[in-house]
Structure formats: C-alpha cells, structure tokens
Motif scaffolding. Structure first.
Motif, mmCIF file in Angstrom:
data_model
loop_
_atom_site.group_PDB
_atom_site.id
_atom_site.type_symbol
_atom_site.label_atom_id
_atom_site.label_comp_id
_atom_site.label_asym_id
_atom_site.label_seq_id
_atom_site.Cartn_x
_atom_site.Cartn_y
_atom_site.Cartn_z
ATOM 1 N N ARG A 1 0.733 -1.429 -0.094
ATOM 2 C CA ARG A 1 -0.145 -0.004 0.032
ATOM 3 C C ARG A 1 0.849 1.395 -0.026
ATOM 4 O O ARG A 1 0.528 2.321 -0.781
ATOM 5 C CB ARG A 1 -0.831 -0.037 1.191
ATOM 6 C CG ARG A 1 -0.332 -0.077 2.544
ATOM 7 C CD ARG A 1 -1.144 -0.218 3.861
ATOM 8 N NE ARG A 1 -0.567 -0.299 5.009
ATOM 9 C CZ ARG A 1 0.185 -1.276 5.406
ATOM 10 N NH1 ARG A 1 0.327 -2.496 4.791
ATOM 11 N NH2 ARG A 1 0.792 -1.304 6.624
ATOM 12 N N ASP B 1 -1.268 6.914 -1.965
ATOM 13 C CA ASP B 1 -2.350 7.317 -1.195
ATOM 14 C C ASP B 1 -3.821 7.168 -2.208
ATOM 15 O O ASP B 1 -4.846 6.775 -1.389
ATOM 16 C CB ASP B 1 -2.485 8.637 -0.713
ATOM 17 C CG ASP B 1 -1.238 8.785 0.401
ATOM 18 O OD1 ASP B 1 -0.675 7.789 0.894
ATOM 19 O OD2 ASP B 1 -0.844 9.965 0.732
ATOM 20 N N THR B 2 -3.650 7.212 -3.383
ATOM 21 C CA THR B 2 -4.721 7.018 -4.368
ATOM 22 C C THR B 2 -4.298 6.191 -5.398
ATOM 23 O O THR B 2 -3.493 6.505 -5.912
ATOM 24 C CB THR B 2 -5.159 8.152 -4.761
ATOM 25 O OG1 THR B 2 -5.473 9.367 -3.888
ATOM 26 C CG2 THR B 2 -6.595 8.251 -5.766
ATOM 27 N N PHE B 3 -5.082 5.056 -5.482
ATOM 28 C CA PHE B 3 -4.720 4.138 -6.551
ATOM 29 C C PHE B 3 -5.366 4.504 -7.897
ATOM 30 O O PHE B 3 -6.260 5.268 -7.936
ATOM 31 C CB PHE B 3 -5.874 2.956 -6.148
ATOM 32 C CG PHE B 3 -5.208 2.097 -5.136
ATOM 33 C CD1 PHE B 3 -4.109 2.570 -4.368
ATOM 34 C CD2 PHE B 3 -5.872 0.971 -4.535
ATOM 35 C CE1 PHE B 3 -3.614 1.814 -3.219
ATOM 36 C CE2 PHE B 3 -5.437 0.349 -3.386
ATOM 37 C CZ PHE B 3 -4.423 0.671 -2.816
ATOM 38 N N ARG C 1 -7.762 0.503 -8.814
ATOM 39 C CA ARG C 1 -8.961 0.926 -7.979
ATOM 40 C C ARG C 1 -10.024 -0.280 -8.639
ATOM 41 O O ARG C 1 -10.703 -0.849 -7.801
ATOM 42 C CB ARG C 1 -9.521 1.995 -8.157
ATOM 43 C CG ARG C 1 -10.647 2.457 -7.338
ATOM 44 C CD ARG C 1 -10.894 3.996 -7.281
ATOM 45 N NE ARG C 1 -11.055 4.682 -8.773
ATOM 46 C CZ ARG C 1 -10.284 5.300 -9.598
ATOM 47 N NH1 ARG C 1 -9.169 5.623 -8.849
ATOM 48 N NH2 ARG C 1 -10.681 5.712 -10.465
ATOM 49 N N ASP D 1 -10.198 4.217 1.797
ATOM 50 C CA ASP D 1 -10.044 5.458 1.642
ATOM 51 C C ASP D 1 -9.078 5.654 0.392
ATOM 52 O O ASP D 1 -9.094 6.994 0.025
ATOM 53 C CB ASP D 1 -9.171 6.265 2.903
ATOM 54 C CG ASP D 1 -8.089 5.748 2.994
ATOM 55 O OD1 ASP D 1 -7.693 4.444 2.604
ATOM 56 O OD2 ASP D 1 -7.048 6.268 4.166
ATOM 57 N N ARG D 2 -8.716 4.798 -0.420
ATOM 58 C CA ARG D 2 -7.978 4.857 -1.615
ATOM 59 C C ARG D 2 -8.593 4.527 -2.884
ATOM 60 O O ARG D 2 -8.097 4.469 -3.878
ATOM 61 C CB ARG D 2 -6.362 4.032 -1.491
ATOM 62 C CG ARG D 2 -5.782 4.271 -0.134
ATOM 63 C CD ARG D 2 -4.645 3.540 -0.243
ATOM 64 N NE ARG D 2 -4.038 3.480 1.091
ATOM 65 C CZ ARG D 2 -2.430 3.525 1.367
ATOM 66 N NH1 ARG D 2 -1.895 3.290 0.318
ATOM 67 N NH2 ARG D 2 -2.196 3.634 2.706
#
Length: 598
Positions: free
Chosen positions: A371, A376-378, A383, A433-434
């Motif tokens: 991770r 922090d954002t996929f 996703r 949250d990602r």
C-alpha cells in the motif's frame, strides 16, 4: 526404475527456461522456448524422451566421487568428478545475453546451453552422449554433420546446433556419441543453441566467454539487493532459485520448472507446475521483497493486475500462463511413462477452471502489503481490480470450492478458503480511503465480521479440539497453520495454540516435517515452514529455530527443495525446484529475524 532420485538434479535457468542436470552429468529436462514450453530433453519423465550426458567414462564405478556447487549467487553449476585417472570439472549454465546485467537478466536470453569441461589433474576420458527428442519425446530429429564440426538437428518447429571447441562432432543417425580426453589445464567448451524452424535461428556463442558473462550477470543481479536477516547462507540461495523461476519477460514466477514429478511414487497426483499461481501471490511477493529484490516484487504485481484484467462475474482463475494466458487445458501424454513409472504425465493444468475462493484474499493481501508503494490514491485499473475482487467475494464467499490443495473431488467449504475471503474483506475495509466514492467500508465490514463468525463457529471442531480442514470435518489440515500468518487469529489465541498442538501431535514426523493431512504419505515443505512461523509468533523462538534448521536440512546438496519429502526415506518428491518450498524457507527465516514482521 533406474532413474536418479529427484534430489540428484541441479537446476539451471536463464530466466526464460529451465533445465535439470543430474549428478552423473545428464541434462534430462530442458524446455528452451520458455518454462512452460515444449521439452527437447525429457528423460526425467520418459527414458526415451531425450537427454544430453557429459561425464567421465565409467562414472559410478568404485573410485568415482562427485562434488558439486553453484558459483555463489548464481545458477551456474560446477560438478567435479574425481576418478582413479584424475579429476575433471564440468560447469553447466543456461546462457545470459552478452552484456546483460542486473534486471536485464533473462530479458533476451539466447536459449543456449553451455557445458564447459576443465581438466584438473591426470588424464580423464570423457563421453558425450547427445540424444535430442523435441516435443517431449514425440519427435526424432534428423542430424546433419556440418563443415565446421557442429551437428545440426531439425525436427518439426525445432532447430538445434551442437558445437564443441577443439572437437569435430559426428552424428550417428539420431544421436551423437563421442569420447575425448582432457588433461590437467585443458578446457573444452560445448554449446547447444536452440532456434525456431520458421523464426529465430539458433545463435551460437563462444562457451568460455559466455559462461564468464553469465556468471557476471547473475552476480550483478544479486548485488541489487542485500538480505539483512538471519540465515543468509540459506536465504540467499533460495532467493536465487526464485529469481531463476521468474519468467523475466513478464515478471511471473513459475511454481516449478517441471511437470508430473510425482507426489508419491506410483501415484497419479502428477501435475504440471510450470505456470504461475495467484493463490501463492502474497507469499511470493513477501519473499521477493525480503530476499530477492523489490523491483521483481513490483513486476510480479504488475503482471498479476494485467493478467486478471477487468473483473466480471466469473471467478478469477487460480493459475495463469507465464504471459497471462488463461486457458491451460490439461492433457495426458501416453507416450511418456512418467518418473519411475509414475504416470500419467500431464501438460497443462485444469486447476485454471476450478472455483477457488482464496484467490482474491491473496491478491488483496498483496495490495495491502504494497500500500505505501502504491500511493495514497490508486490509479483507475488498480482501483477497479480491488473493487471488483471485493464485490466478488461479498457475493460468493458462502459457496463451496476446491480449496487450497486443489482437490479434484467434490467442492466443500474449506477453512483456508473462508479465511482468505475474510482477508479480502478485511483488506478492502482498510484500503477504502484509496478506492474512491464506490467504496462501501461499512457494508464490507459487516460481511467481513460475518465471515469471521462463521469460520470460528463452523471451522472449529470440539471433538478434535482444533480447526479442521473443512466445515463439519473431523480431518486435520495443516493449512490451518496459515491463520496466524494472514492475521485471522493471533498464534497465541487459545484456539490457535490448541490447533498448533494437535497438528504437531498428529501431523508431524520425527524429522519435524508436517503432513498436509492424516493420510498424506509425505511431509509438505511449505507447511513445515508455516509451523516455524507459528512457533515464533507464540514466543517459542528456540523451538522454531531448531525446526527451521531441521527442515532446511532436507534440501539437496546444492540447496534445492522439491515439494514434499518421503517420510521413510527422506527422498524428495514432486516437481522441482518448488517455488513454494523456497518461499516458505525465506519467509520463515525473516519471521525468525523479526517476529513482528508482516
């Protein structure tokens, strides 16, 4: 049956293909196109299916002694024959591309087998016996003597060129047999180049120069990552084996280099392991990250996400081909009797179309492990994969499946499958949250907790006093040792302690090996290393160390593990080298280094 023990084989790799060479100098397996391709030597599963032997005349007689070892941090194997007439070394390797270094290893392997003979003392008479049989022994090639002293073999789609420095080779119909002498300081280099009849022709290479380049390529690769933990003398060679089982073009890790080496002599559990299993994904990723190289771990992750593609209604297959192929339809080879007569010999693996509910849990555990690396954002594809796997588990976890050991009997509610369904939902909640606006962690948490409650209720057997292999079953299964490894229960939980104790009592052997179940006739190397991890996590460090060292002692003389160990003879069984066995050793060593790891 007159065949060498499985432990007699050393492993050669160019990170594209794999070969097995026995202690007596015979290459009895080589699929030069790629690991899961067609063999030109397959004597390991059929006496008439081709081999390439290079050894002193009279090898095996009184006074003949063999020593062998890999050049450090390589899969270049040096075998020294001591005979009454003198000593000679044979160094075997699959060639690296000239100039390849570090992560370039295997990207453009030339498909050349190198065999270099070096006289060490006295005068030793050698015999070269070359019997190519492409297509797993179905083809007998035409052999043509060439003006430069080489021999050209052609059959179907295969072209092979055999050459030797200082020797003019001559074919005898469908084979080459030649004797020659080497004295102290004399060197003879032999190269066997593979090519395609209607594609890339064979590329001959200077054996001595290419061997030196190949050693440097392997050494440069290992220099990219230094293992910082305990037992480096065991872990570094295992990491090199994992690298050797990695198909460099894609990053996929083959489960083994061979097909159909039996789990039990005379049995029929003989399967093709030359593919890459998603069920092993998280364990493999963990071992690569710790002991091999983070770069290779990230490439494996990228291969998995690409191979899976967009998640639909159908379950994600447990196994793929090395470039992401899905259809691995299995067939038998009736012309091959199998290792020591243990047929059938199979090509392909029908596990690809089984329902195995543990697969998403392995993938999601790997995503959780990476991770921080993934951000922090996929991105959109990652996703979509995570969301698709999560919803697939949410809708299917109540179904039966084939389980971790890929039974070909009826589907059941296997404990390990349900636990990994829990793992998938647990990691999804933690990663929510990602995942953007479509994440639904509240609902996922409810499903996660329902799976957990079901496992604790249905997986525990009061009469046995342990978790068993399937809901409602009284049969122990060593896969229960996996529960603490995936953090379903802490190892010191009373139920887990009881399970560990019962497994040790009923499934362990005097030598420390763990069988998968009561009727299993052999110890399973991976499960034995799982027990090491469990003992560490219960605070029994000293016992864990002793067990780790005993199990590690079952490797062969060059550090290779197959899948299982015969309980009576200590002989290795199953396909070799077995990635999961080496993965288990690496992960257990790191657990001994850092009990709180992972």
């Amino acid at each position: 049956m007159g065949q060498p023990p499985i432990s007699d084989y050393g492993f050669l790799s160019d990170c594209r293909s794999g070969a097995l060479v026995s202690r007596d100098g015979s290459v009895d397996w080589w699929c030069p196109g790629r690991f899961d391709g067609s063999a030109v030597f397959a004597r390991v599963v059929g006496p008439q299916a081709g081999h390439f032997r290079l050894a002193p005349i009279g090898a095996g007689r009184p006074g003949h002694r063999v020593e062998r070892a890999y050049h450090p941090d390589t899969l270049v194997l040096r075998t020294v024959h001591h005979t009454p007439e003198g000593s000679v070394a044979v160094t075997d390797a699959l060639a690296a591309e000239i100039g390849a270094r570090a992560h370039q290893l295997g990207m453009n392997s030339p498909a050349v087998l190198l065999r270099v003979v070096e006289g060490l003392s006295g005068r030793v008479r050698m015999a070269l016996e070359y019997v190519p049989r492409p297509a797993h022994g179905l083809l007998t090639p035409y052999l043509h003597d060439q003006s430069d002293g080489t021999v050209l073999a052609t059959a179907g789609p295969v072209v092979l060129v055999l050459g030797a420095s200082g020797l003019s080779l001559q074919a005898e119909r469908d084979r080459v047999y030649q004797e020659f002498e080497v004295s102290d300081g004399q060197v003879v280099g032999i190269d066997l180049a593979y090519g395609e009849a209607y594609g890339t022709p064979p590329v001959r290479l200077d054996p001595l120069m290419t061997l030196a380049e190949t050693i440097q390529a392997w050494e440069a690769y290992r220099e990219t990552h230094q293992y910082p933990g305990r037992y480096p003398e065991l872990v570094r060679p295992s990491a090199t084996v994992l690298t050797g089982l990695t198909y460099a073009r894609s990053g996929a890790v083959a489960a083994a280099a061979t097909t159909s080496l039996p789990e039990r002599l005379g049995g029929d559990r003989n399967y093709d392991y030359r593919y890459s299993w998603l069920r092993d994904f998280s364990m493999t990723l963990r071992a690569l990250w710790v002991a091999a190289c983070p770069h290779e771990a990230s490439r494996l992750f990228a291969w998995v996400t690409r191979s899976i593609g967009r998640i639909g209604d159908k379950p994600v297959p447990v196994v793929f081909g090395l470039e992401g192929e899905r259809d691995l339809t299995e067939h038998e080879c009736p012309h091959l009797p199998g290792y020591a007569g243990s047929g059938p010999v199979r090509m392909g693996n029908d596990a690809w179309c089984q329902r195995q509910l543990d697969v998403p849990g392995e993938i999601m555990s790997a995503v959780w492990r990476l991770r921080d690396y993934l951000g922090d954002t996929f991105d959109e594809e990652l996703r979509e994969m995570v969301l698709g796997l999560t919803e697939q588990v949410a809708s299917t976890w109540r179904l039966p499946d084939r389980g971790m050991w890929e039974t070909r009997e009826e589907e059941r509610h296997y404990l390990s499958s349900k636990v990994l369904c829990w793992a998938a939902m647990d990691r999804a909640v933690r990663l929510a949250d990602r995942l953007g606006g479509r994440a639904d962690p509240r609902r996922w948490a409810v499903i996660r907790d329902e799976i957990r409650d079901t496992v604790l209720r249905e997986g525990w057997n009061d009469r046995i006093g342990a978790f068993t292999g399937a809901f409602g079953s009284t049969e122990l299964d060593a896969s229960a040792l996996f529960l603490p490894v995936v953090h379903f229960l802490p190892a010191d939980d009373p139920r887990m302690r009881a399970t560990i104790a019962v497994i040790e009592r009923d499934l362990s052997t005097e030598g420390g090996l763990i069988r998968r179940w009561n009727t299993d006739p052999a110890g399973f190397v991976l499960c034995s290393f799982w027990l090491v991890e469990c003992l560490v996590m219960t605070g029994e460090q000293r016992r864990a160390e002793e067990l780790f060292e005993r199990v590690s002692g079952y490797a062969n003389d060059v550090g290779l593990f197959s899948e299982q160990i015969d309980l009576i003879t200590g002989a290795q069984l199953g396909n070799t080298p077995q990635a999961l066995s080496h993965i288990g050793q690496i992960n257990a060593a790191w657990r001994l280094t850092d009990p709180s790891a992972f």
